[in-house]
Design an enzyme around this catalytic site. Structure first.
Site, PDB file in Angstrom:
ATOM      1  N   CYS A 193       0.859  -1.199   0.000  1.00 15.47           N
ATOM      2  CA  CYS A 193       0.000   0.000   0.000  1.00 15.47           C
ATOM      3  C   CYS A 193       0.893   1.245   0.000  1.00 15.47           C
ATOM      4  O   CYS A 193       0.641   2.222  -0.712  1.00 15.47           O
ATOM      5  CB  CYS A 193      -0.878   0.046   1.250  1.00 15.47           C
ATOM      6  SG  CYS A 193      -1.899  -1.408   1.534  1.00 15.47           S
ATOM      7  N   HIS A 197       0.979   4.915  -1.968  1.00 20.05           N
ATOM      8  CA  HIS A 197       0.384   6.037  -1.229  1.00 20.05           C
ATOM      9  C   HIS A 197       1.340   6.725  -0.262  1.00 20.05           C
ATOM     10  O   HIS A 197       0.935   7.628   0.459  1.00 20.05           O
ATOM     11  CB  HIS A 197      -0.880   5.557  -0.514  1.00 20.05           C
ATOM     12  CG  HIS A 197      -1.922   5.085  -1.486  1.00 20.05           C
ATOM     13  ND1 HIS A 197      -2.620   5.954  -2.304  1.00 20.05           N
ATOM     14  CD2 HIS A 197      -2.346   3.839  -1.815  1.00 20.05           C
ATOM     15  CE1 HIS A 197      -3.453   5.254  -3.073  1.00 20.05           C
ATOM     16  NE2 HIS A 197      -3.300   3.974  -2.813  1.00 20.05           N
ATOM     17  N   ARG A 236     -12.767  -0.692  -1.431  1.00 24.77           N
ATOM     18  CA  ARG A 236     -11.614   0.041  -1.980  1.00 24.77           C
ATOM     19  C   ARG A 236     -10.324  -0.723  -1.672  1.00 24.77           C
ATOM     20  O   ARG A 236      -9.450  -0.860  -2.515  1.00 24.77           O
ATOM     21  CB  ARG A 236     -11.585   1.447  -1.392  1.00 24.77           C
ATOM     22  CG  ARG A 236     -10.493   2.377  -1.871  1.00 24.77           C
ATOM     23  CD  ARG A 236     -10.532   2.635  -3.349  1.00 24.77           C
ATOM     24  NE  ARG A 236      -9.681   1.678  -4.051  1.00 24.77           N
ATOM     25  CZ  ARG A 236      -9.332   1.753  -5.319  1.00 24.77           C
ATOM     26  NH1 ARG A 236      -9.761   2.728  -6.077  1.00 24.77           N
ATOM     27  NH2 ARG A 236      -8.558   0.868  -5.868  1.00 24.77           N
ATOM     28  N   CYS A 240      -7.664  -2.281  -4.437  1.00 22.12           N
ATOM     29  CA  CYS A 240      -6.214  -2.026  -4.445  1.00 22.12           C
ATOM     30  C   CYS A 240      -5.430  -3.337  -4.451  1.00 22.12           C
ATOM     31  O   CYS A 240      -4.454  -3.484  -5.169  1.00 22.12           O
ATOM     32  CB  CYS A 240      -5.811  -1.209  -3.225  1.00 22.12           C
ATOM     33  SG  CYS A 240      -6.123   0.552  -3.412  1.00 22.12           S
TER      34      CYS A 240
END
Lengths: 279, 103
Positions: A193, A197, A236, A240
């Site tokens: 992740c 991000h 969501r 991802c």
């Protein structure tokens, strides 16, 4: 003498451990906030609650136009109706939550020491339904997402204040599991992740810029224009995970609930601003 | 002219060879399928399964059911590669993730 010293040390271990645990999540959060503020020095802390719109001016202008006629309004209305609907026996969903409706969204996710796991708002709603002899709603169902949209709307402007009790090893472990998930690479593309991000935040993936993780959880559920409907935070997450070609975990799985716990804690101090609208 | 008796023997040997070949291939396929499936399950238990591994194995079963064992084995090998890579990834990430934590 030797025995006394050993006993003293044994007594100190839990205290030192507890102190370290207290420092853990809060140190993480401060470093998290400082990182994004240093990457985007012109963006105020509060603005990170707006996700990608905090750092992408073009997308922000489109979003502001969309907000003229918010596409999530129908979900809020449906959620309000379902929230007040009588359950078998004449109770309502509100009866399961010992707090005013506008304070329910901010109370989740929380670590339930009795269950030994993180409980999210969606899980709590389904628990309530089952207590009243109703079946659990699917976690991607329009009904459940609408109820969370209504509660998110009521909580707008309230601060995120997720607790990871330092004296609860279970809560610390759940937080750490969420953190491990967030920073672990997975899938055929070998992405974490944080690769998108944190490391690559603000860069383009095809036509879209990657949002900052700070504030990721404040605005869910969201209306997604490309899907023409509302989605939950866990949907969501699932998207991802799928995007990096890993097999997604189930919605409201332990893995995703722990991830929500960690990410929500990172957003402490921001304001709830759901439901939101995204491309 | 080939005697009828010799013709029959040849045909029987051919059938026998075909049966052995098919049985042998099927056995190989089933063994390799089971190995790949086991590795996939291990990757799943580690929370590290890749997106397409299970569907590759499903496709392999379909190909085998239609009699194309060669195509089925290619798919099994792809799935096995993915499962092994996922396990190596999980093993590496058991500690590597800590290096990425914002400090």
């Amino acid at each position: 003498m030797k025995n006394t010293a050993a006993k003293l040390l044994l007594c100190l271990v839990p205290i030192l451990w507890q102190q370290a645990a207290i420092a853990g999540p809060e140190d993480d959060r401060k470093a998290f906030v400082e990182y994004f503020q240093s990457r985007f020095p012109d963006v105020s802390f509060a603005e990170f609650a707006n996700g990608i719109y905090a750092i992408d001016d073009d997308a922000r202008r489109q979003w502001q136009d969309i907000e003229e006629f918010p596409p999530y309004e129908f979900a809020i209305e449906q959620g309000e109706t379902l929230w007040h609907e009588a359950l078998p026996g004449g109770a309502q969903l509100a009866d399961c939550f010992e707090r005013p409706a506008d304070e329910i969204r901010p109370a989740y996710p929380r670590f339930d020491a009795d269950r030994g796991e993180v409980v999210t708002l969606a899980v709590a709603i389904n628990d309530c339904r089952q207590t009243h002899q109703l079946s659990a709603l699917a976690y991607d169902s329009e009904e459940l997402i609408s109820i969370t949209a209504y509660l998110a709307y009521l909580a707008r402007g309230k601060p995120v204040a997720i607790r990871v009790p330092a004296d609860d090893p279970g809560a610390i472990a759940a937080y750490e599991e969420g953190k491990r998930f967030y920073y672990s690479k997975r899938g055929q593309l070998n992405f974490a992740c944080s690769d998108c991000h944190v490391t690559s935040v603000g860069l383009y993936v095809r036509a879209d810029r990657l949002s900052a993780s700070l504030g990721h959880t404040t605005h869910f559920p969201v209306y997604r224009s490309k899907l023409g409907g509302m989605i939950s935070l866990h949907q969501r997450f699932s998207g991802c995970v799928r995007d990096v070609r890993a097999k997604p975990f189930a919605l409201q799985s332990k893995e995703f609930r722990n991830l929500e716990y960690f990410l929500s804690y990172m957003g402490n101090g921001l304001e709830f601003n759901g439901p939101g609208a995204r491309k | 002219m080939v005697p009828v008796r010799a013709n029959r023997s040849g045909a029987l040997l051919g059938v026998l060879a075909a049966v052995l070949m098919v049985t042998g291939c099927t056995t190989t396929f089933e063994r390799r399928l089971a190995e790949a499936e086991q590795l996939r399950l291990e990757a799943a238990a580690a929370g590290a399964e890749w997106l397409q591994t299970e569907s590759l194995l499903d496709q392999a079963r379909d190909e085998a059911a239609q009699g194309d064992t060669d195509a089925a084995l290619v798919l099994v090998d792809k799935a096995r590669f993915q499962a092994e890579a996922a396990l190596r990834q999980a093993e590496f990430e058991a500690t590597a993730w800590q290096e990425r934590v914002i400090k």
